[in-house]
Write a protein that holds these residues in place. Structure first.
Motif, PDB file in Angstrom:
ATOM      1  N   MET A   1      83.276  41.774  72.365  1.00 47.30           N
ATOM      2  CA  MET A   1      83.586  43.054  71.762  1.00 47.30           C
ATOM      3  C   MET A   1      82.282  43.776  71.447  1.00 47.30           C
ATOM      4  N   ALA A   2      82.161  45.030  71.868  1.00 50.56           N
ATOM      5  CA  ALA A   2      80.969  45.841  71.594  1.00 50.56           C
ATOM      6  C   ALA A   2      81.166  46.595  70.281  1.00 50.56           C
ATOM      7  N   MET A   3      80.275  46.330  69.334  1.00 49.88           N
ATOM      8  CA  MET A   3      80.321  47.020  68.039  1.00 49.88           C
ATOM      9  C   MET A   3      79.276  48.131  68.051  1.00 49.88           C
ATOM     10  N   ALA A   4      79.579  49.234  67.377  1.00 51.19           N
ATOM     11  CA  ALA A   4      78.624  50.337  67.259  1.00 51.19           C
ATOM     12  C   ALA A   4      77.816  50.157  65.987  1.00 51.19           C
ATOM     13  N   VAL A   5      76.513  50.343  66.114  1.00 56.38           N
ATOM     14  CA  VAL A   5      75.628  50.262  64.953  1.00 56.38           C
ATOM     15  C   VAL A   5      74.811  51.544  64.887  1.00 56.38           C
ATOM     16  N   PRO A   6      74.438  51.978  63.667  1.00 53.92           N
ATOM     17  CA  PRO A   6      73.647  53.214  63.553  1.00 53.92           C
ATOM     18  C   PRO A   6      72.231  53.011  64.078  1.00 53.92           C
ATOM     19  N   LEU A   7      71.598  54.111  64.460  1.00 56.41           N
ATOM     20  CA  LEU A   7      70.214  54.087  64.901  1.00 56.41           C
ATOM     21  C   LEU A   7      69.340  54.690  63.822  1.00 56.41           C
ATOM     22  N   SER A   8      68.139  54.175  63.705  1.00 53.78           N
ATOM     23  CA  SER A   8      67.167  54.926  62.923  1.00 53.78           C
ATOM     24  C   SER A   8      66.726  56.035  63.879  1.00 53.78           C
ATOM     25  N   THR A   9      66.743  57.280  63.435  1.00 52.67           N
ATOM     26  CA  THR A   9      66.503  58.389  64.353  1.00 52.67           C
ATOM     27  C   THR A   9      65.014  58.702  64.411  1.00 52.67           C
ATOM     28  N   PRO A  10      64.340  58.300  65.491  1.00 48.98           N
ATOM     29  CA  PRO A  10      62.895  58.494  65.597  1.00 48.98           C
ATOM     30  C   PRO A  10      62.548  59.946  65.945  1.00 48.98           C
ATOM     31  N   PRO A  11      61.290  60.337  65.747  1.00 55.52           N
ATOM     32  CA  PRO A  11      60.855  61.669  66.191  1.00 55.52           C
ATOM     33  C   PRO A  11      61.093  61.843  67.686  1.00 55.52           C
ATOM     34  N   GLN A  12      61.177  63.073  68.126  1.00 57.35           N
ATOM     35  CA  GLN A  12      61.400  63.355  69.542  1.00 57.35           C
ATOM     36  C   GLN A  12      60.166  63.045  70.385  1.00 57.35           C
ATOM     37  N   SER A  13      58.981  62.984  69.761  1.00 60.22           N
ATOM     38  CA  SER A  13      57.756  62.698  70.490  1.00 60.22           C
ATOM     39  C   SER A  13      56.816  61.933  69.574  1.00 60.22           C
ATOM     40  N   PRO A  14      55.758  61.299  70.137  1.00 55.89           N
ATOM     41  CA  PRO A  14      54.812  60.563  69.294  1.00 55.89           C
ATOM     42  C   PRO A  14      54.094  61.462  68.286  1.00 55.89           C
ATOM     43  N   GLU A  15      53.995  62.764  68.567  1.00 56.97           N
ATOM     44  CA  GLU A  15      53.315  63.685  67.656  1.00 56.97           C
ATOM     45  C   GLU A  15      54.159  64.016  66.431  1.00 56.97           C
ATOM     46  N   GLY A  16      55.439  63.754  66.470  1.00 62.31           N
ATOM     47  CA  GLY A  16      56.294  64.050  65.325  1.00 62.31           C
ATOM     48  C   GLY A  16      57.526  64.809  65.739  1.00 62.31           C
ATOM     49  N   PHE A  17      58.265  65.268  64.768  1.00 57.63           N
ATOM     50  CA  PHE A  17      59.491  66.016  65.029  1.00 57.63           C
ATOM     51  C   PHE A  17      59.157  67.399  65.582  1.00 57.63           C
ATOM     52  N   TYR A  18      60.037  67.918  66.433  1.00 53.76           N
ATOM     53  CA  TYR A  18      59.869  69.294  66.918  1.00 53.76           C
ATOM     54  C   TYR A  18      59.889  70.261  65.744  1.00 53.76           C
ATOM     55  N   ALA A  19      60.799  70.022  64.791  1.00 59.71           N
ATOM     56  CA  ALA A  19      60.917  70.890  63.624  1.00 59.71           C
ATOM     57  C   ALA A  19      61.038  70.020  62.384  1.00 59.71           C
ATOM     58  N   ILE A  20      60.579  70.537  61.251  1.00 54.78           N
ATOM     59  CA  ILE A  20      60.608  69.753  60.009  1.00 54.78           C
ATOM     60  C   ILE A  20      61.977  69.766  59.345  1.00 54.78           C
ATOM     61  N   ASN A  21      62.934  70.526  59.893  1.00 51.85           N
ATOM     62  CA  ASN A  21      64.225  70.662  59.225  1.00 51.85           C
ATOM     63  C   ASN A  21      65.352  69.856  59.847  1.00 51.85           C
ATOM     64  N   ASN A  22      65.190  69.336  61.068  1.00 52.84           N
ATOM     65  CA  ASN A  22      66.287  68.617  61.714  1.00 52.84           C
ATOM     66  C   ASN A  22      65.725  67.738  62.823  1.00 52.84           C
ATOM     67  N   GLN A  23      65.945  66.426  62.732  1.00 56.51           N
ATOM     68  CA  GLN A  23      65.381  65.518  63.716  1.00 56.51           C
ATOM     69  C   GLN A  23      66.036  65.622  65.086  1.00 56.51           C
ATOM     70  N   PHE A  24      67.153  66.349  65.201  1.00 54.18           N
ATOM     71  CA  PHE A  24      67.825  66.498  66.488  1.00 54.18           C
ATOM     72  C   PHE A  24      67.485  67.823  67.176  1.00 54.18           C
ATOM     73  N   LEU A  25      66.812  68.741  66.489  1.00 52.96           N
ATOM     74  CA  LEU A  25      66.446  70.027  67.078  1.00 52.96           C
ATOM     75  C   LEU A  25      65.336  69.800  68.099  1.00 52.96           C
ATOM     76  N   THR A  26      65.568  70.227  69.345  1.00 56.82           N
ATOM     77  CA  THR A  26      64.582  70.011  70.401  1.00 56.82           C
ATOM     78  C   THR A  26      63.988  71.308  70.935  1.00 56.82           C
ATOM     79  N   SER A  27      64.631  72.456  70.656  1.00 58.97           N
ATOM     80  CA  SER A  27      64.062  73.741  71.065  1.00 58.97           C
ATOM     81  C   SER A  27      64.703  74.855  70.252  1.00 58.97           C
ATOM     82  N   GLY A  28      63.987  75.981  70.187  1.00 60.91           N
ATOM     83  CA  GLY A  28      64.493  77.142  69.460  1.00 60.91           C
ATOM     84  C   GLY A  28      63.789  77.343  68.126  1.00 60.91           C
ATOM     85  N   PRO A  29      64.238  78.335  67.358  1.00 66.18           N
ATOM     86  CA  PRO A  29      63.610  78.630  66.066  1.00 66.18           C
ATOM     87  C   PRO A  29      63.678  77.440  65.117  1.00 66.18           C
TER      88      PRO A  29
END
Length: 202
Positions: A1-29
């Motif tokens: 049985m495959a169980m789902a486990v949460p991920l620690s959400t890493p930055p989008q790149s080694p330099e850090g998050f694209y934006a300081i307000n949302n770790q899932f934002l990859t482009s835009g304002p």
């Protein structure tokens, strides 16, 4: 049985998050807010309030002090908050809004730096909440590839927004690297928030 486990959400790149307000934002304002004066001397204001319906926001403007007061009430996320925002210019493309650390949302209570929350339920299901402000409820997609549960969302440029925004990121992992049809995951999208209920898979 495959169980789902949460991920620690890493930055989008080694330099850090694209934006300081949302770790899932990859482009835009970037940033929680955006203000600009329009040609006709009206002011455009964008404030990200994921989970808050339109009827839960009241806005008061003091044109002499250039201050806007926003009252937020949401039964869904149990918050009632007032905040005064200085309107003397913000640039959603300011490099200062990029960094290695997420900033807490100024209107969230309690303060949180994560646009993500997960909880393992007693029945083995994983509940995941992902904030993607500005994304309409029909612009989210969920996929499960090699056991990774990925959510994407696109917020179109509407009105006077600087541009559209795109969000993407892995939000959970299955204990075995399998592909699962997305319709097997229950999703509820509303007011810029997507909720997932991921069951165990046999």
């Amino acid at each position: 049985m495959a169980m789902a486990v949460p991920l620690s959400t890493p930055p989008q790149s080694p330099e850090g998050f694209y934006a300081i307000n949302n770790q899932f934002l990859t482009s835009g304002p970037k940033g929680f807010t955006e203000f600009k004066m329009l040609v006709n001397e009206d002011m455009f204001v964008r404030m990200d309030l994921p989970g808050v319906p339109e009827e839960g926001v009241r806005v008061f403007l003091d044109p002499f002090l250039l201050v806007i007061t926003i009252q937020v009430e949401s039964k869904q996320i149990e918050q009632h908050r007032s905040s005064c925002i200085d309107l003397r210019g913000t640039d959603p493309n300011d490099p200062a809004l990029t960094g290695p650390v997420l900033q807490p949302h100024p209107m969230a209570f309690p303060l949180t730096t994560m646009a993500y929350e997960s909880k393992q339920l007693p029945d083995g299901k994983l509940h995941v909440r992902v904030d993607m402000p500005g994304v309409p409820s029909d612009n989210f997609t969920v996929s499960v590839t090699n056991g990774r549960v990925k959510v994407t969302g696109e917020a179109p440029a509407v009105g006077h927004h600087s541009s559209g925004r795109f969000y993407s990121g892995d939000v959970a992992m299955l204990s075995t690297p399998v592909d699962i049809p997305s319709h097997r995951i229950e999703t509820i999208a509303k007011n810029g928030v997507i909720g997932l209920l991921i069951p165990p898979f046999c």
